[in-house]
Motif scaffolding. Sequence first.
Motif, mmCIF file in Angstrom:
data_model
loop_
_atom_site.group_PDB
_atom_site.id
_atom_site.type_symbol
_atom_site.label_atom_id
_atom_site.label_comp_id
_atom_site.label_asym_id
_atom_site.label_seq_id
_atom_site.Cartn_x
_atom_site.Cartn_y
_atom_site.Cartn_z
ATOM 1 N N ASP A 22 0.836 -1.203 0.000
ATOM 2 C CA ASP A 22 0.000 0.000 0.000
ATOM 3 C C ASP A 22 0.875 1.259 0.000
ATOM 4 O O ASP A 22 0.738 2.139 0.845
ATOM 5 N N THR A 23 1.787 1.311 -0.943
ATOM 6 C CA THR A 23 2.649 2.470 -1.149
ATOM 7 C C THR A 23 2.766 2.686 -2.653
ATOM 8 O O THR A 23 2.295 1.862 -3.432
ATOM 9 N N ALA A 26 -0.965 7.595 -9.480
ATOM 10 C CA ALA A 26 -2.086 6.825 -8.964
ATOM 11 C C ALA A 26 -2.032 6.793 -7.444
ATOM 12 O O ALA A 26 -0.956 6.742 -6.860
ATOM 13 N N THR A 27 -3.199 6.831 -6.818
ATOM 14 C CA THR A 27 -3.285 6.670 -5.374
ATOM 15 C C THR A 27 -3.217 5.186 -5.059
ATOM 16 O O THR A 27 -4.054 4.416 -5.521
ATOM 17 N N THR A 28 -2.226 4.801 -4.270
ATOM 18 C CA THR A 28 -2.026 3.374 -3.999
ATOM 19 C C THR A 28 -3.266 2.719 -3.397
ATOM 20 O O THR A 28 -3.574 1.568 -3.695
ATOM 21 N N THR A 29 -4.012 3.460 -2.585
ATOM 22 C CA THR A 29 -5.133 2.857 -1.865
ATOM 23 C C THR A 29 -6.305 2.481 -2.767
ATOM 24 O O THR A 29 -7.223 1.821 -2.317
ATOM 25 N N ARG A 30 -6.258 2.889 -4.054
ATOM 26 C CA ARG A 30 -7.357 2.468 -4.933
ATOM 27 C C ARG A 30 -7.341 0.951 -5.112
ATOM 28 O O ARG A 30 -8.356 0.352 -5.448
ATOM 29 N N ASP A 31 -6.183 0.306 -4.880
ATOM 30 C CA ASP A 31 -6.093 -1.151 -4.993
ATOM 31 C C ASP A 31 -6.255 -1.847 -3.646
ATOM 32 O O ASP A 31 -6.014 -3.047 -3.539
#
Lengths: 274, 278
Positions: free
Chosen positions: A142-143, B245-250
């Motif tokens: 999550d990075t 990209a925002t990592t938290t979308r995954d």
Amino acid sequence: MSSSEGPFLKAPLWKPEIGAYLFSGGLAGASAVLAFVARSRGNHRLARRALLTAAAGAAVSPPLLISDLGRPERFHHMLRVFKVTSPMSVGTWLLSGFGAAIGVAAASEVLGVLRPVGLAAEGAAALLGPGLATYTAVLLTDTAVPAWHQAHRELPFVFAGSAAASAGAAAAILTPAEAARPARRLAVLGAAGELAAAAAMKRRLGALAQPYEREPVRRLDRMAQSLSITGAAILGLLGRRRPAAALGGALVLAGSICQRFAIFRAGFDSARPR
Amino acid sequence: MAVVSGPPPYPDTRVAQPRPGQAVGFFTDSSICIGCKACEVACKEWNHVPTDGFNFLGSSYDNTGELGANTWRHVTFAERPAAPGGGDGQMRWLMNSDVCKHCASAACLEVCPTGALMRTEFATVVVQEDVCNGCGYCVPACPFGVIDRREEDGRAFKCTLCYDRLKGGMQPACAQACPTQSIQFGPIEELRTRARRRLEQLRQEGRKEARLYGVDGSDNEVGGLHAFFLLMDEPGVYRLPTRPATTTRDLPAMWKAAAAAAGALAAGVLLAFAGKGR
Ligand code: SF4
Ligand code: SF4
């Protein structure tokens, strides 16, 4: 001639303590499961040793995490909130719950008091253990770091395998050989799973797996493979003899540690290719 | 620098004052940036940002390097051939004042385990200094490499979009100091309109290379930037990622994988006990 070219991420700031925690947390989580299942099968010798290993892993983890903070005295600010979007927040609560449960279980085991409470705590720790062993993968993925983020489907399996291998190996070292058969099998299974998942991870990463082809990650990664394979082979084939079990177990543990640090370091090189 | 011809870019000088509760941001128009670094200085002065060193980087006029804990505005310099292919040896100088994007979907904020990073009433993203414990998670989470930890302090710092000045009804220091209106501050919606109008104007002047960056969610996966840009070349020339990209979308996929792996771990332990023996 411009200000700079290439990817513009900031490298993680985490010190090697976090790499060590990836190992200690995984060892603790998987050992708790091993302890619980061994207990339910009546293998109390194995259960006791796995339980104490889990407690030891849980005990060293918070100091590793807290010492890495920029403001260690504010570690309790983690407990202000619970956020599913922050794996570090989820992990804080997981580790807190796990630590409390395994602490009670270990104390009850060692002192021989409050056994029903101790057994219930053992069950609670076993319930949280698999999560403790795998959430750390989400912590890394999550990075924005490409070699971590793009591996988000496989990395939890690498960590689950690594945790299982280390828990089995530690128990195989500590437990009399005749009671340690499931531990040896877990070490072999875990090492196989870890290596298979790591290979799948690198396939998925494709060009992003480049850090694994450069020093120092390359050497760590190769060492992880050879140590795990050799250790698992010794445990599997000769593990009924205590010295061989000790040697094989130590090699598997070392392989698991190298695996964690290879993945940990790969993220730094991925964020800031040199 | 290429000469900007035609009508003045922003005849209507003043952007509307934001109303309380309105989303605000920056529109940075690199086509009229003169590289004076007044924004960098004004930011440091107002926000008491410590020095980031007096370094000679040997990279055009850029001796600042990159955004970080002690650099909240960074004027990037790029020297590029004036004509594509660079035939006649003429150079053009591309300058742009980079800043925290105050992402609509901000990874730094989402991963912060203490809640130190928060969304303000102006829809900006701010670190609460009394809460941050310096865990460092926000640093590799930001897809732009903006936020960083101040090592001698131990906490994370970045542009606050001058939260204190906003509360006082003032515009951020950098926008105030910018002598060319390259940095414009105001309500996001109005800035978007301005940016699109400016792009149109440049295109009509034949400046085909002009493009907007982050004005909405179409060229990024961070839900749009609250600090967006007008660029005169590829984003990479300005130290900006091509498709952030925002990592938290995954995150759903990540948690799902972790849950499956946790299940596999439990199954593995059961399997180790299968068959004869204990
Ligand atoms: S640019 Fe980076 S630091 Fe700024 S809001 Fe977006 S994620 Fe956070
Ligand atoms: S360093 Fe501070 S602001 Fe950044 S994620 Fe950690 S607690 Fe939040």
